[in-house]
Design a protein around this motif. Structure first.
Motif, PDB file in Angstrom:
ATOM      1  N   VAL A  26      35.441  67.521 104.197  1.00 31.12           N
ATOM      2  CA  VAL A  26      34.835  66.379 104.092  1.00 31.12           C
ATOM      3  C   VAL A  26      34.635  65.785 105.964  1.00 31.12           C
ATOM      4  CG1 VAL A  26      35.140  64.057 103.012  1.00 31.12           C
ATOM      5  CG2 VAL A  26      36.039  65.226 101.663  1.00 31.12           C
ATOM      6  N   ARG A  27      33.821  65.325 106.067  1.00 34.15           N
ATOM      7  CA  ARG A  27      32.690  64.446 107.012  1.00 34.15           C
ATOM      8  C   ARG A  27      32.810  63.514 107.302  1.00 34.15           C
ATOM      9  NH1 ARG A  27      35.175  68.415 107.307  1.00 34.15           N
ATOM     10  NH2 ARG A  27      34.619  70.563 108.416  1.00 34.15           N
ATOM     11  N   GLY A  28      32.222  62.805 105.495  1.00 31.27           N
ATOM     12  CA  GLY A  28      31.942  61.146 105.327  1.00 31.27           C
ATOM     13  C   GLY A  28      31.774  60.928 104.419  1.00 31.27           C
ATOM     14  N   LEU A  29      32.174  59.513 104.608  1.00 34.88           N
ATOM     15  CA  LEU A  29      31.981  59.053 103.336  1.00 34.88           C
ATOM     16  C   LEU A  29      30.740  57.118 103.312  1.00 34.88           C
ATOM     17  CD1 LEU A  29      35.448  58.548 102.439  1.00 34.88           C
ATOM     18  CD2 LEU A  29      34.492  59.475 101.138  1.00 34.88           C
ATOM     19  N   ALA A  30      30.548  56.581 102.038  1.00 31.70           N
ATOM     20  CA  ALA A  30      29.715  55.533 102.648  1.00 31.70           C
ATOM     21  C   ALA A  30      29.949  55.176 100.757  1.00 31.70           C
ATOM     22  CB  ALA A  30      28.201  55.849 102.896  1.00 31.70           C
ATOM     23  N   VAL A  31      28.835  53.225 100.988  1.00 28.62           N
ATOM     24  CA  VAL A  31      28.873  53.206  99.570  1.00 28.62           C
ATOM     25  C   VAL A  31      26.967  53.272  99.209  1.00 28.62           C
ATOM     26  CG1 VAL A  31      28.993  51.280  97.687  1.00 28.62           C
ATOM     27  CG2 VAL A  31      30.940  51.670  99.355  1.00 28.62           C
ATOM     28  N   GLY A  32      27.231  53.745  97.990  1.00 22.56           N
ATOM     29  CA  GLY A  32      25.674  53.933  97.636  1.00 22.56           C
ATOM     30  C   GLY A  32      25.481  54.057  96.795  1.00 22.56           C
ATOM     31  N   GLU A  52      29.665  71.618 102.843  1.00 25.18           N
ATOM     32  CA  GLU A  52      29.531  72.495 102.755  1.00 25.18           C
ATOM     33  C   GLU A  52      29.413  72.258 100.682  1.00 25.18           C
ATOM     34  OE1 GLU A  52      28.496  77.495 101.948  1.00 25.18           O
ATOM     35  OE2 GLU A  52      29.911  76.326 103.433  1.00 25.18           O
ATOM     36  N   LYS A  53      28.882  71.774  99.616  1.00 25.86           N
ATOM     37  CA  LYS A  53      28.748  71.979  98.284  1.00 25.86           C
ATOM     38  C   LYS A  53      29.504  73.212  97.719  1.00 25.86           C
ATOM     39  CE  LYS A  53      26.799  68.173  95.507  1.00 25.86           C
ATOM     40  NZ  LYS A  53      25.949  68.143  94.825  1.00 25.86           N
ATOM     41  N   ILE A  54      31.034  73.140  97.389  1.00 27.78           N
ATOM     42  CA  ILE A  54      31.440  73.976  96.653  1.00 27.78           C
ATOM     43  C   ILE A  54      31.898  73.890  95.817  1.00 27.78           C
ATOM     44  CG2 ILE A  54      33.659  75.577  97.459  1.00 27.78           C
ATOM     45  CD1 ILE A  54      33.468  74.283  99.827  1.00 27.78           C
ATOM     46  N   THR A  72      32.230  58.466  91.747  1.00 29.15           N
ATOM     47  CA  THR A  72      31.435  59.645  93.241  1.00 29.15           C
ATOM     48  C   THR A  72      30.679  59.308  93.290  1.00 29.15           C
ATOM     49  OG1 THR A  72      33.481  60.648  92.347  1.00 29.15           O
ATOM     50  CG2 THR A  72      34.290  58.885  93.515  1.00 29.15           C
ATOM     51  N   ASP A  73      30.069  60.404  94.161  1.00 29.04           N
ATOM     52  CA  ASP A  73      28.853  61.209  94.201  1.00 29.04           C
ATOM     53  C   ASP A  73      29.238  62.050  95.568  1.00 29.04           C
ATOM     54  OD1 ASP A  73      26.981  62.532  93.511  1.00 29.04           O
ATOM     55  OD2 ASP A  73      25.418  60.978  93.844  1.00 29.04           O
ATOM     56  N   VAL A  74      29.289  63.782  95.832  1.00 27.73           N
ATOM     57  CA  VAL A  74      29.220  65.202  96.073  1.00 27.73           C
ATOM     58  C   VAL A  74      28.116  65.004  97.239  1.00 27.73           C
ATOM     59  CG1 VAL A  74      30.747  66.756  97.229  1.00 27.73           C
ATOM     60  CG2 VAL A  74      31.712  64.841  95.790  1.00 27.73           C
ATOM     61  N   VAL A  75      27.775  65.036  98.221  1.00 26.11           N
ATOM     62  CA  VAL A  75      26.602  65.132  98.562  1.00 26.11           C
ATOM     63  C   VAL A  75      26.716  66.176 100.180  1.00 26.11           C
ATOM     64  CG1 VAL A  75      24.350  64.125 100.251  1.00 26.11           C
ATOM     65  CG2 VAL A  75      25.613  62.657  98.635  1.00 26.11           C
ATOM     66  N   GLN A  76      26.200  67.220 100.335  1.00 30.96           N
ATOM     67  CA  GLN A  76      26.053  67.769 100.811  1.00 30.96           C
ATOM     68  C   GLN A  76      25.498  67.684 102.499  1.00 30.96           C
ATOM     69  OE1 GLN A  76      25.729  72.108 100.331  1.00 30.96           O
ATOM     70  NE2 GLN A  76      24.276  72.717 102.576  1.00 30.96           N
ATOM     71  N   TRP A  77      26.170  67.552 103.537  1.00 27.51           N
ATOM     72  CA  TRP A  77      26.050  67.003 104.594  1.00 27.51           C
ATOM     73  C   TRP A  77      25.724  67.671 105.805  1.00 27.51           C
ATOM     74  CZ3 TRP A  77      28.938  61.687 106.646  1.00 27.51           C
ATOM     75  CH2 TRP A  77      28.578  61.326 106.991  1.00 27.51           C
ATOM     76  N   GLY A  78      26.169  68.644 105.793  1.00 29.22           N
ATOM     77  CA  GLY A  78      25.837  69.370 106.867  1.00 29.22           C
ATOM     78  C   GLY A  78      27.095  69.205 107.991  1.00 29.22           C
ATOM     79  N   ARG A  79      27.088  70.017 108.833  1.00 29.21           N
ATOM     80  CA  ARG A  79      28.063  69.875 110.476  1.00 29.21           C
ATOM     81  C   ARG A  79      27.388  68.171 110.716  1.00 29.21           C
ATOM     82  NH1 ARG A  79      28.287  73.228 115.174  1.00 29.21           N
ATOM     83  NH2 ARG A  79      29.852  71.190 115.265  1.00 29.21           N
TER      84      ARG A  79
END
Length: 380
Positions: A26-32, A52-54, A72-79
């Motif tokens: 996990v690298r970040g969180l936000a409301v959207g 990375e989505k796993i 919740t919604d998991v989004v791939q962000w990369g580094r």
């Protein structure tokens, strides 16, 4: 947008932020808005940005993202990274200085001039260049003697291209003894000569005001030293992120998450809405996303105003040398009726030479000198 639900989700997200950002992916969180099939729905959710989505079926239970009572919604962000350098679009020397172009410290790479700004105190006539701390200040804790160059030395600037030294910065705090200090701003300013600035950003124009509460979906744009002028939209509010800054991880909260093309070297770009109101300061990137410090915090912590300008000397001042006054009158007469010529004023070059500055919307013929004074054509 249901503000009560938005605020509730931001509060829930912040409550769980430290725990979730400690998970390895996990690298970040936000409301959207939650996405379904690649399209955003109207349903508010806590967006969980992962490197990375796993498939959750292969994750150990301790690494699963779990937030009770929220969607919740998991989004791939990369580094997610802060960085300077990259291959530049706007690396040329700017005389006068203006937003969107290369800038950097002596021992660093290259970032972006966000904009020219004024001091927050109305009676203070100082003028500053705004960018990120990690662009203008030596890591880990820059000092006022740190010299800043435009263009950056990395982009071909020389020691003669020094524009000033670090004036103010917001120190970035890092975890110690397991305690996470939350940052809101990666920012710094350099005091510069008010006669050697242009109150506009390349490809954008002058900042018209500030937007302290932009809603989800707000269309925005920025001009950065590496990728130039790009447009996007705000997709996350109240964001938290673990960001690698100069090799160490710092934690930021209450950030804006923007889907916006950017790259290393765009750090420091000012993000504006469609009305040219400042929204925030770009400081980190993750694939197609950018993390942006909200403008209200930037202004408060650096004690600046990005939409206030400081007047240059009045060309009609009787105390002005007669030759300079005549040069201004000559240029105004020659360019009267030329639609591309927007304004003619007094400036000053980096070598401290008084100049006649002609601001134009497109290139036009102008003399090199009038009455002995250098003439500079500045395209808006």
């Amino acid at each position: 947008m249901p503000s009560d639900e938005l605020n509730r989700l931001i509060d829930v997200q912040r409550t769980h932020a430290a725990q979730l950002l400690a998970l390895p992916n996990v690298r970040g969180l936000a409301v959207g808005f939650k996405q379904t099939g690649g399209n955003r729905t109207g349903e508010l959710a806590v967006l969980v940005y992962v490197q990375e989505k796993i498939d959750r079926d292969v994750l150990p239970p301790r690494d699963l993202v779990q937030i009770p009572d929220v969607v919740t919604d998991v989004v791939q962000w990369g580094r997610i990274r802060c960085g300077t350098s990259g291959i530049p679009v706007y690396a040329a020397e700017q005389d006068p200085l203006r937003g969107g172009y290369s800038i950097g410290r002596a021992n660093g790479g290259a970032g972006t001039i966000g904009t020219i700004c004024a001091d927050a105190r109305a009676d203070d006539e100082r003028v500053y260049v705004l960018s990120n701390n990690h662009v203008l200040a030596t890591f880990p804790d820059g000092r006022r003697k740190d010299v800043v160059y435009q263009p950056a030395l990395h982009d071909g600037g020389t020691r003669e291209d020094a524009i000033g030294s670090l004036t103010r910065k917001v120190s970035i705090r890092y975890p110690t003894k397991g305690v996470i200090p939350w940052n809101q701003v990666d920012g710094a300013v350099v005091s510069v000569d008010p006669l050697n600035v242009e109150w506009s950003i390349a490809d954008i124009g002058q900042v018209s005001g500030i937007n302290t509460d932009p809603p989800l979906g707000t269309r925005v744009r920025k001009t950065g030293r590496t990728t130039g002028c790009t447009a996007g939209e705000i997709i996350g509010i109240g964001g938290c992120a673990a960001v690698v800054v100069d090799g160490s991880t710092a934690y930021f909260d209450l950030q804006l998450i923007v889907e916006l093309k950017s790259d290393f070297g765009d750090s420091g770009s000012l993000v504006v809405d469609e009305e040219n109101r400042a929204v925030g300061l770009l400081f980190a990137i993750a694939e197609t996303y950018a993390v942006v410090n909200p403008i209200a915090q930037v202004q408060r912590q650096l004690r600046i105003e990005v939409a206030r300008t400081v007047s240059k000397p009045d060309p009609e001042d009787p105390a002005m040398p007669a030759g300079l006054r005549n040069a201004l009158k000559t240029m105004r007469k020659e360019l009267a009726g030329v639609p591309e010529a927007v304004a003619i004023s007094v400036g000053r070059s980096r070598t401290d030479e008084v100049t006649i500055d002609v601001r134009v919307t497109a290139a036009i013929p102008v003399p090199d000198r009038v009455e002995g004074y250098q003439v500079r054509m500045i395209e808006l």
